[in-house]
Structure formats: C-alpha cells, structure tokens
Design an enzyme around this catalytic site. Structure first.
Site, mmCIF file in Angstrom:
data_model
loop_
_atom_site.group_PDB
_atom_site.id
_atom_site.type_symbol
_atom_site.label_atom_id
_atom_site.label_comp_id
_atom_site.label_asym_id
_atom_site.label_seq_id
_atom_site.Cartn_x
_atom_site.Cartn_y
_atom_site.Cartn_z
ATOM 1 N N LYS A 131 17.806 21.333 -9.559
ATOM 2 C CA LYS A 131 18.922 21.128 -10.485
ATOM 3 C C LYS A 131 18.442 20.332 -11.701
ATOM 4 C CE LYS A 131 21.578 23.154 -7.430
ATOM 5 N NZ LYS A 131 22.014 22.527 -6.234
ATOM 6 N N TYR A 186 27.405 32.822 -7.559
ATOM 7 C CA TYR A 186 27.734 31.538 -6.921
ATOM 8 C C TYR A 186 29.205 31.184 -7.140
ATOM 9 C CZ TYR A 186 28.480 26.494 -6.721
ATOM 10 O OH TYR A 186 29.022 25.252 -6.484
ATOM 11 N N ILE A 223 27.458 27.443 9.552
ATOM 12 C CA ILE A 223 28.931 27.564 9.504
ATOM 13 C C ILE A 223 29.378 29.024 9.608
ATOM 14 C CG2 ILE A 223 29.369 25.396 8.263
ATOM 15 C CD1 ILE A 223 29.876 27.189 5.720
ATOM 16 N N LYS A 275 32.430 30.891 -4.559
ATOM 17 C CA LYS A 275 33.222 29.658 -4.385
ATOM 18 C C LYS A 275 34.706 29.934 -4.675
ATOM 19 C CE LYS A 275 32.019 25.954 -3.629
ATOM 20 N NZ LYS A 275 31.821 25.247 -2.320
ATOM 21 N N THR A 295 34.428 23.629 -6.866
ATOM 22 C CA THR A 295 33.715 23.305 -8.100
ATOM 23 C C THR A 295 34.511 23.734 -9.334
ATOM 24 O OG1 THR A 295 31.794 24.001 -9.412
ATOM 25 C CG2 THR A 295 32.467 25.492 -7.681
ATOM 26 N N ASP A 296 34.240 23.059 -10.438
ATOM 27 C CA ASP A 296 34.886 23.462 -11.702
ATOM 28 C C ASP A 296 34.398 24.832 -12.169
ATOM 29 O OD1 ASP A 296 32.310 22.772 -12.518
ATOM 30 O OD2 ASP A 296 32.938 21.326 -14.038
ATOM 31 N N GLU A 297 33.281 25.319 -11.592
ATOM 32 C CA GLU A 297 32.746 26.622 -12.036
ATOM 33 C C GLU A 297 33.689 27.771 -11.711
ATOM 34 O OE1 GLU A 297 28.665 27.595 -11.719
ATOM 35 O OE2 GLU A 297 28.011 25.512 -11.819
HETATM 36 P P1 NAD Z 1 23.223 21.268 -1.716
HETATM 37 O O1 NAD Z 1 22.616 22.620 -1.929
HETATM 38 O O2 NAD Z 1 22.431 20.057 -2.058
HETATM 39 O O3 NAD Z 1 23.676 21.117 -0.196
HETATM 40 C C1 NAD Z 1 24.230 22.171 0.535
HETATM 41 C C2 NAD Z 1 23.920 21.907 2.010
HETATM 42 O O4 NAD Z 1 24.534 22.956 2.769
HETATM 43 C C3 NAD Z 1 22.428 21.941 2.345
HETATM 44 O O5 NAD Z 1 22.084 20.798 3.105
HETATM 45 C C4 NAD Z 1 22.240 23.214 3.163
HETATM 46 O O6 NAD Z 1 21.222 23.122 4.140
HETATM 47 C C5 NAD Z 1 23.620 23.359 3.791
HETATM 48 N N1 NAD Z 1 23.915 24.742 4.166
HETATM 49 C C6 NAD Z 1 23.678 25.865 3.428
HETATM 50 N N2 NAD Z 1 24.072 26.956 4.118
HETATM 51 C C7 NAD Z 1 24.604 26.511 5.294
HETATM 52 C C8 NAD Z 1 25.191 27.152 6.415
HETATM 53 N N3 NAD Z 1 25.320 28.497 6.453
HETATM 54 N N4 NAD Z 1 25.634 26.384 7.421
HETATM 55 C C9 NAD Z 1 25.506 25.040 7.405
HETATM 56 N N5 NAD Z 1 24.925 24.365 6.369
HETATM 57 C C10 NAD Z 1 24.494 25.101 5.325
HETATM 58 O O7 NAD Z 1 24.593 21.317 -2.513
HETATM 59 P P2 NAD Z 1 25.445 20.124 -3.140
HETATM 60 O O8 NAD Z 1 25.110 20.000 -4.558
HETATM 61 O O9 NAD Z 1 25.391 18.947 -2.250
HETATM 62 O O10 NAD Z 1 26.907 20.773 -3.066
HETATM 63 C C11 NAD Z 1 27.744 20.555 -1.929
HETATM 64 C C12 NAD Z 1 29.077 21.237 -2.164
HETATM 65 O O11 NAD Z 1 29.684 20.695 -3.318
HETATM 66 C C13 NAD Z 1 28.960 22.737 -2.416
HETATM 67 O O12 NAD Z 1 30.028 23.383 -1.766
HETATM 68 C C14 NAD Z 1 29.093 22.886 -3.918
HETATM 69 O O13 NAD Z 1 29.666 24.124 -4.257
HETATM 70 C C15 NAD Z 1 30.022 21.737 -4.237
HETATM 71 N N6 NAD Z 1 29.891 21.149 -5.581
HETATM 72 C C16 NAD Z 1 28.684 20.741 -6.048
HETATM 73 C C17 NAD Z 1 28.603 20.127 -7.297
HETATM 74 C C18 NAD Z 1 27.289 19.625 -7.855
HETATM 75 O O14 NAD Z 1 27.242 19.222 -9.017
HETATM 76 N N7 NAD Z 1 26.202 19.583 -7.087
HETATM 77 C C19 NAD Z 1 29.769 19.938 -8.053
HETATM 78 C C20 NAD Z 1 30.992 20.388 -7.539
HETATM 79 C C21 NAD Z 1 31.036 20.981 -6.301
HETATM 80 O O1 DAU Z 2 29.858 22.217 -12.300
HETATM 81 C C1 DAU Z 2 29.594 22.067 -10.951
HETATM 82 C C2 DAU Z 2 28.332 22.815 -10.589
HETATM 83 O O2 DAU Z 2 27.246 22.084 -11.130
HETATM 84 C C3 DAU Z 2 28.172 23.003 -9.089
HETATM 85 O O3 DAU Z 2 29.199 23.834 -8.625
HETATM 86 C C4 DAU Z 2 26.814 23.626 -8.758
HETATM 87 O O4 DAU Z 2 26.631 23.674 -7.350
HETATM 88 C C5 DAU Z 2 25.732 22.758 -9.367
HETATM 89 O O5 DAU Z 2 24.453 23.336 -9.141
HETATM 90 C C6 DAU Z 2 25.958 22.596 -10.864
HETATM 91 O O6 DAU Z 2 25.789 23.868 -11.549
HETATM 92 P P1 DAU Z 2 25.052 23.967 -12.973
HETATM 93 O O7 DAU Z 2 24.574 25.350 -13.129
HETATM 94 O O8 DAU Z 2 25.890 23.384 -14.041
HETATM 95 O O9 DAU Z 2 23.829 22.923 -12.694
HETATM 96 P P2 DAU Z 2 22.261 23.016 -13.017
HETATM 97 O O10 DAU Z 2 21.694 21.672 -12.723
HETATM 98 O O11 DAU Z 2 21.633 24.198 -12.388
HETATM 99 O O12 DAU Z 2 22.234 23.240 -14.590
HETATM 100 C C7 DAU Z 2 22.870 22.318 -15.464
HETATM 101 C C8 DAU Z 2 22.716 22.868 -16.878
HETATM 102 O O13 DAU Z 2 21.327 22.780 -17.241
HETATM 103 C C9 DAU Z 2 23.092 24.337 -17.009
HETATM 104 O O14 DAU Z 2 23.683 24.535 -18.278
HETATM 105 C C10 DAU Z 2 21.760 25.077 -16.943
HETATM 106 C C11 DAU Z 2 20.796 24.083 -17.560
HETATM 107 N N1 DAU Z 2 19.406 24.119 -17.027
HETATM 108 C C12 DAU Z 2 19.238 24.066 -15.685
HETATM 109 C C13 DAU Z 2 17.980 24.082 -15.135
HETATM 110 C C14 DAU Z 2 17.767 24.047 -13.634
HETATM 111 C C15 DAU Z 2 18.331 24.144 -17.898
HETATM 112 O O15 DAU Z 2 18.491 24.164 -19.125
HETATM 113 N N2 DAU Z 2 17.075 24.156 -17.356
HETATM 114 C C16 DAU Z 2 16.850 24.139 -16.004
HETATM 115 O O16 DAU Z 2 15.658 24.201 -15.598
#
Ligand code: NAD
Ligand code: DAU
Length: 340
Positions: free
Chosen positions: A192, A153, A60, A157, A125-127
């Site tokens: 994650k 991160y 992108i 965002k 994201t809520d972050e």
């Molecule tokens: P993810 O890391 O699983 O997926 C991200 C995807 O984007 C991957 O497939 C990666 O290959 C692709 N990507 C990375 N860089 C790219 C680039 N330059 N061009 C094209 N593709 C690229 O992440 P996810 O957990 O599916 O999150 C998706 C979106 O949702 C993100 O924007 C994240 O900030 C947001 N989000 C995630 C969560 C969560 O809990 N996982 C919650 C709220 C919002």
């Molecule tokens: O809130 C939305 C966000 O949630 C998204 O924007 C992010 O893309 C997504 O990765 C996620 O972020 P977190 O940092 O909350 O998710 P993670 O799974 O990395 O961690 C969840 C919680 O668990 C956090 O408090 C850190 C903790 N953790 C995480 C890992 C990987 C551990 O204690 N041990 C671990 O090994």
C-alpha cells in the site's frame, strides 16, 4: 462478551485486536485469519501472550469450518475485517476477491443466523461510493451517496454491503456497517502507498507514483478507525451504515512528500509511472452521522500520525524487511515492471 475478529492478522484487524484488549480487558477476543500473503502471525505475537486472546487459522469462505467454529465458541459479536484488500491485485486477479469478500461475508452471516449473535459488523470502505471529481471540493460521500464502484475490489465490497443489508431486512440479522476512508499506521502491508514509500525510500529506491500524483485520498490514523468501530458495535443502530473519515484529504504527491520530509530523503526519488486502470480521482468522507449520533471524532492529526507511522517503521524494520525479502519481490516485479 466474546468477539470474533476476522482478518485479525492483517493491518486494521490486528490494530483492532490490540485496541479492544486494552479498551475492554474483560472481553474474550478470538482472532481468525487465513494467513494469506497479507496476514502475518508475527503481528499478533504480543496478543498471543494475552490471556483473553486466542487465534484460529481458517477461511471465512469455508462453510464447514465456520459453522463448526460458531457452534463451539458462541460469539456475541462478529467484526468482519477479513478481505482481499488491494485494488491493484483485484485488477490482476478478481476471482479471489469475489470468493472472500462476498461469499465469505455470506457464510459468516449464515453462521450468525444459525447460532445467534448480538451484532454482525461489516468493515466496509468508502471505495463503494466510487470517486468524486477533483474540481468539486464541496462534494463529500454521505451514507446516502449511491454505490458506484470502479474496481473488482470495490465492486466485491459493495456487493457484500448489499448482502449485509439484505440479511437485515429479510432475516432480521442485527447488522451494522462502517465505511471508512484510507487508513495508515502500524502493521500496514508494504504493497500500500504509505508503507511502500517508507520502505523504498529507506533503501533509496525509486518511488512509483501513479499518473500525475494528483489523486486525492482522505487519510485516517488506524486507531481512530478502531475507536469508530468499537462505538458502532456497542452504540450504533442496527441496520445502519456509518461513514468514518477525518476530513484529511491529501493528494498522493503530498503524502509521498510528507513521508520523504520525515525521512530526510530527496524528492528526486519520486518516479511517475503508468496509471492504475480505472483509478479513482478523489475520496472524501462526510462523517457527520457518526459524529452527531455517536460522538465520534478523529483524534490524530495527519502531521502527527505520519510522524508516528514513519517512526514505527523505523523501529520495526524486522517486521517489514521479512515481508519485502520474501514473495513480495515477485509481486513488485509483476506489478511494477510494465508500468513506466
Ligand atoms: P489486509 O489485507 O491488511 O488484511 C486482510 C486480512 O484478511 C489478512 O490478514 C488476510 O490474511 C485475511 N484474509 C484474507 N482472506 C481471508 C479469508 N478467506 N478468510 C480469513 N481471513 C482472510 O487489509 P486491511 O487493510 O487490514 O483491511 C481490513 C478490512 O478493512 C477490509 O475489509 C478492507 O476492505 C477494509 N478497509 C480497509 C481500509 C484501508 O485503508 N486499509 C479502509 C477502509 C476499509
Ligand atoms: O479508501 C479505502 C481503501 O484504501 C481501502 O478500501 C483499500 O483496502 C485500501 O487498500 C486503500 O485503497 P487505495 O487504492 O486508496 O490505497 P493504495 O495504498 O493502494 O493507494 C493509495 C493511492 O496511491 C491511490 O491513489 C493509488 C496510489 N498509489 C498506490 C501505490 C501502491 C501510487 O501512486 N503508487 C503506488 O505504488
């Protein structure tokens, strides 16, 4: 209707592709993904067999590639999931987070301006709101909560969100933004918390819990997030932000114990390790706006969602074993060897 879904080979993007193919059988879906470490084409195997789905590999943040794609395809809606998404990786190496999450967003929106679209939707994201204290359970993030980020991160965002709103105000681009809490469910990359715990517990390996394990996250089953985005892109107001979350707050320790309970594994696997730098204490979404304006409500309770998720990882071992047997080994070593 033709929809571009970026980040389609990642966790939420792929779930959204499957959700949309089922919900809107008349839509054409184009999935785009750079296939970074987090993108996995195997995740899209079934979608590839669907006549209404096509996949394109690309970046992108590559202006020429994106402009050429938009010129050829003529999208009606763009939903941008593509991002570097892991907080811990952003602490090790912020640069790529700025490139993809900010510049990538800008380039997508420039292409939308040039070629015209009905809606550009940013998956945020809520972050971006930072965190809430543990001793104020009465506080929640609303759409009016000031942006106050903690990690590279979340800073990237939040920057993207500001750009999206600026493109609406300055250029009249028809945008919307959703800010969702932590998702869980199928195809979640095992860096994650929840998939990491499932995969390691199944191998009877230690389960790294950062700090005291008291940090709180607000968990939402991924399908409920997909439903919210579908509602916002069709019925949400242009220029608006919608928070998405299901009032499902759990401490990390509660989440890890719930997974162990489902797997029938002992809590003695839990190992407390050094805390994440700048670790956010509590996330908690107030979803009143999306509920009142669009009628969105979460449908999957955490106890059911965690059962379904654990079962999915048991039924799809090949998907995650392929990942953790590859470069992931080096990642785990780098990320966790100095934590204790
Ligand atoms: P993810 O890391 O699983 O997926 C991200 C995807 O984007 C991957 O497939 C990666 O290959 C692709 N990507 C990375 N860089 C790219 C680039 N330059 N061009 C094209 N593709 C690229 O992440 P996810 O957990 O599916 O999150 C998706 C979106 O949702 C993100 O924007 C994240 O900030 C947001 N989000 C995630 C969560 C969560 O809990 N996982 C919650 C709220 C919002
Ligand atoms: O809130 C939305 C966000 O949630 C998204 O924007 C992010 O893309 C997504 O990765 C996620 O972020 P977190 O940092 O909350 O998710 P993670 O799974 O990395 O961690 C969840 C919680 O668990 C956090 O408090 C850190 C903790 N953790 C995480 C890992 C990987 C551990 O204690 N041990 C671990 O090994």
């Amino acid at each position: 209707m033709k929809i571009l879904v970026t980040g389609a080979a990642g966790f939420i993007g792929s779930n959204f592709v499957y959700f949309m193919l089922e919900k809107h059988p008349d839509y054409q879906i184009v999935g785009l993904d750079l296939l970074t470490y987090a993108g996995n084409l195997k995740t899209l195997k079934t979608a590839m067999e669907h006549p209404n789905f096509t996949f394109t590999k690309g970046d992108i943040a590559d202006r020429d590639y994106i402009f050429h794609l938009f010129e050829t395809e003529k999208f009606d809606i763009v939903v941008n999931f593509a991002a570097e998404s892991h907080v811990d990786r952003s602490i090790l190496d912020p640069g790529v987070f700025l490139r993809t999450n900010i510049i990538g967003t800008q380039i997508l929106m420039d292409a939308c301006r040039e070629y015209g679209i009905e809606r550009y939707h940013q998956v945020s994201t809520d972050e971006v709101y930072g965190d809430l204290p543990l001793d104020r359970p009465d506080l929640f993030f609303t759409e009016e909560t000031p942006l106050h980020t903690s990690s590279p991160y979340s800073a990237a965002k939040a920057s993207a969100d500001l750009l999206v709103l600026a493109y609406h105000r300055t250029f009249g681009l028809p945008v919307s933004i959703t800010r969702c809490s932590n998702n869980y469910g199928p195809y979640h990359f095992p860096e994650k918390l929840i998939p990491l715990i499932i995969s390691r517990a199944l191998a009877d390996e230690s389960l790294p819990v950062y700090g005291t394990g008291e940090n709180v996250r607000d968990w939402l089953y991924v399908k409920d997030h997909c439903e919210a985005i579908d509602l916002v892109i069709h019925k949400g107001k242009v220029g608006e932000v919608y928070n998405v979350g299901g009032h499902n707050e759990r401490t990390n320790l509660e989440v890890v114990k719930a997974v162990l309970h489902e797997l029938g594994k002992p809590e003695s696997l839990i190992t407390y390790v050094g805390d994440r730098k700048g670790h956010d204490m509590r996330y908690a979404i107030d979803p009143t706006k999306i509920s009142n304006e669009l009628g969105w409500e979460p449908t999957i309770k955490f106890d059911d969602g965690i059962k379904m998720t654990v079962q999915w990882y048991l039924d799809n071992r090949e998907w995650w074993e392929d990942i953790i047997n590859g470069d992931y080994q080096n990642y785990y070593q780098t990320m966790y060897s100095n934590r204790s």
